[in-house]
Design a protein around this motif. Structure first.
Motif, short mmCIF file in Angstrom:
data_model
loop_
_atom_site.label_atom_id
_atom_site.label_comp_id
_atom_site.label_asym_id
_atom_site.label_seq_id
_atom_site.Cartn_x
_atom_site.Cartn_y
_atom_site.Cartn_z
N GLU A 203 0.84 -1.19 0.00
CA GLU A 203 0.00 0.00 0.00
C GLU A 203 0.88 1.25 0.00
O GLU A 203 2.07 1.19 0.27
CB GLU A 203 -0.91 -0.02 1.24
N ASP A 204 0.26 2.39 -0.29
CA ASP A 204 1.00 3.62 -0.51
C ASP A 204 1.09 4.46 0.76
O ASP A 204 0.27 5.34 1.01
CB ASP A 204 0.33 4.42 -1.63
N TYR A 205 2.12 4.16 1.56
CA TYR A 205 2.40 4.93 2.76
C TYR A 205 3.74 5.66 2.60
O TYR A 205 4.59 5.26 1.80
CB TYR A 205 2.47 4.02 3.99
N PRO A 206 3.98 6.71 3.39
CA PRO A 206 5.24 7.44 3.28
C PRO A 206 6.45 6.61 3.73
O PRO A 206 6.30 5.61 4.46
CB PRO A 206 5.05 8.64 4.22
N VAL A 207 7.62 7.06 3.34
CA VAL A 207 8.87 6.43 3.76
C VAL A 207 8.95 6.40 5.28
O VAL A 207 8.65 7.39 5.95
CB VAL A 207 10.07 7.22 3.19
N GLY A 208 9.31 5.25 5.83
CA GLY A 208 9.46 5.10 7.26
C GLY A 208 8.23 4.62 7.99
O GLY A 208 8.31 4.24 9.15
N VAL A 209 7.08 4.63 7.31
CA VAL A 209 5.82 4.22 7.93
C VAL A 209 5.53 2.74 7.65
O VAL A 209 4.94 2.05 8.48
CB VAL A 209 4.66 5.10 7.43
N LEU A 210 5.95 2.27 6.50
CA LEU A 210 5.59 0.92 6.06
C LEU A 210 6.13 -0.17 6.98
O LEU A 210 7.27 -0.11 7.45
CB LEU A 210 6.11 0.68 4.64
N ARG A 211 5.28 -1.17 7.23
CA ARG A 211 5.66 -2.36 7.97
C ARG A 211 5.17 -3.58 7.20
O ARG A 211 4.37 -3.46 6.26
CB ARG A 211 5.06 -2.35 9.38
N ASP A 212 5.60 -4.75 7.61
CA ASP A 212 5.31 -5.97 6.85
C ASP A 212 3.82 -6.16 6.58
O ASP A 212 3.43 -6.67 5.53
CB ASP A 212 5.85 -7.19 7.59
N GLU A 213 2.98 -5.78 7.53
CA GLU A 213 1.54 -6.04 7.36
C GLU A 213 0.92 -5.20 6.25
O GLU A 213 -0.23 -5.44 5.86
CB GLU A 213 0.80 -5.76 8.68
N PHE A 247 3.13 -10.76 4.38
CA PHE A 247 2.76 -10.89 5.80
C PHE A 247 1.37 -10.31 6.06
O PHE A 247 1.10 -9.81 7.13
CB PHE A 247 3.77 -10.15 6.68
N ARG A 248 0.52 -10.34 5.07
CA ARG A 248 -0.76 -9.63 5.13
C ARG A 248 -1.74 -10.31 6.09
O ARG A 248 -2.09 -11.48 5.90
CB ARG A 248 -1.37 -9.60 3.74
N PRO A 249 -2.19 -9.59 7.16
CA PRO A 249 -3.12 -10.21 8.12
C PRO A 249 -4.38 -10.78 7.48
O PRO A 249 -4.86 -11.84 7.86
CB PRO A 249 -3.43 -9.08 9.08
N GLU A 250 -4.92 -10.06 6.46
CA GLU A 250 -6.13 -10.56 5.80
C GLU A 250 -5.88 -11.90 5.11
O GLU A 250 -6.78 -12.74 5.04
CB GLU A 250 -6.64 -9.56 4.77
#
Length: 277
Positions: A203-213, A247-250
């Motif tokens: 998904e499209d999150y800013p640099v530093g925000v993204l995590r495996d989920e 690592f997607r929870p869904e």
């Protein structure tokens, strides 16, 4: 390209025996076996000999044991070395080519030079052990701020300093994107230093925000997979293998076989797009 399956993709809804069954059914060539949980779980009811026999009698083969977690900048280096020795023994028994090692994740502020000194020292010790059994060491940088090695260029500098044919990188498309690794640096890198390629999207999150989920099926996010796959091939990536790791929870709520089938379908589409574009 050969297709590989990383067990993180069905971390909470499957086990090694089921993953092998479904991956074999759906035509995967390789599997990355999780040593933190899935292999110990399997060995509670099975033996290493049974696992060896499975691989000898089926198409799918083990490519890597994944992973020795948090190998650098630790006070208990001897314990880390012993854990690595066990993983190399297991890799040798099963015929896996690689042991993946993951850098320390910490809230503590560490200087980059101290990180590099520790990582280079540990990787050299790992290489001494691995080379004796014809196993290689694959360093996987992790694309979030708390990881001590979190960009491609930082990880590449470390393995370039080690400068041993038995030590290389895991190139994970998500981790490359997540901390905005330098694409121009990638274009100048030696692709033979990349041992495993992880394919995924996000998904499209800013640099530093993204995590495996935040990972999603390949081709259904914002990563320019076509560009990355083409570039990695152009600079000389030799393994000709992609390993899907999500690592997607869904996805953990879905039937494991459906996840494994969908992961293959979306990965093959992404590979085809990179070839024909």
């Amino acid at each position: 390209m050969k297709l590989c399956y990383n067990q993180a993709t069905t971390l909470e809804n499957s086990n090694l025996a089921k993953d092998l069954e479904y991956c074999e059914k759906h035509g995967y060539d390789y599997i990355e076996i999780r040593t933190m949980d899935k292999l110990p779980e399997y060995l509670r009811d099975h033996s290493m000999e049974e696992l060896q026999d499975y691989f000898q009698n089926h198409h799918i083969k083990p490519i890597a044991l994944n992973a020795l977690v948090y190998f650098n900048n630790r006070e208990d280096e001897e314990q880390v070395i012993e854990e690595f020795k066990t993983m190399v023994d297991n890799a040798n028994e099963l015929g896996a080519a690689y042991v993946v090692v993951v850098p320390l994740v910490t809230d503590q502020a560490l200087l980059k030079e101290d990180i590099k000194v520790s990582a280079v020292s540990m990787l050299n010790q790992f290489a001494d052990i691995a080379e004796a059994q014809d196993v290689k060491v694959a360093l996987e940088f992790v694309g979030h701020p708390e990881c001590t090695i979190n960009t491609f260029e930082q990880a590449y500098d470390i393995i370039d300093t080690v400068d041993r044919k038995s030590v290389g990188l895991v190139f994970d498309c998500f981790h490359f994107h997540a901390m905005n690794s330098d694409f121009e640096f990638l274009k100048k890198a030696d692709g033979e230093k990349i041992f495993i390629l992880h394919i995924d999207d996000t998904e499209d999150y800013p640099v530093g925000v993204l995590r495996d989920e935040h990972r999603v099926w390949p081709g259904e996010g914002v990563i320019d997979l076509e560009k990355l796959l083409q570039t990695v091939k152009e600079i000389g990536y030799k393994e000709d293998l992609v390993s899907v790791e999500l690592f997607r929870p869904e996805y953990y709520q879905m039937p494991a076989e459906e996840v494994i089938r969908t992961a293959k379908e979306t990965t093959l589409k992404s590979i085809a797009a990179s070839i024909h574009s």
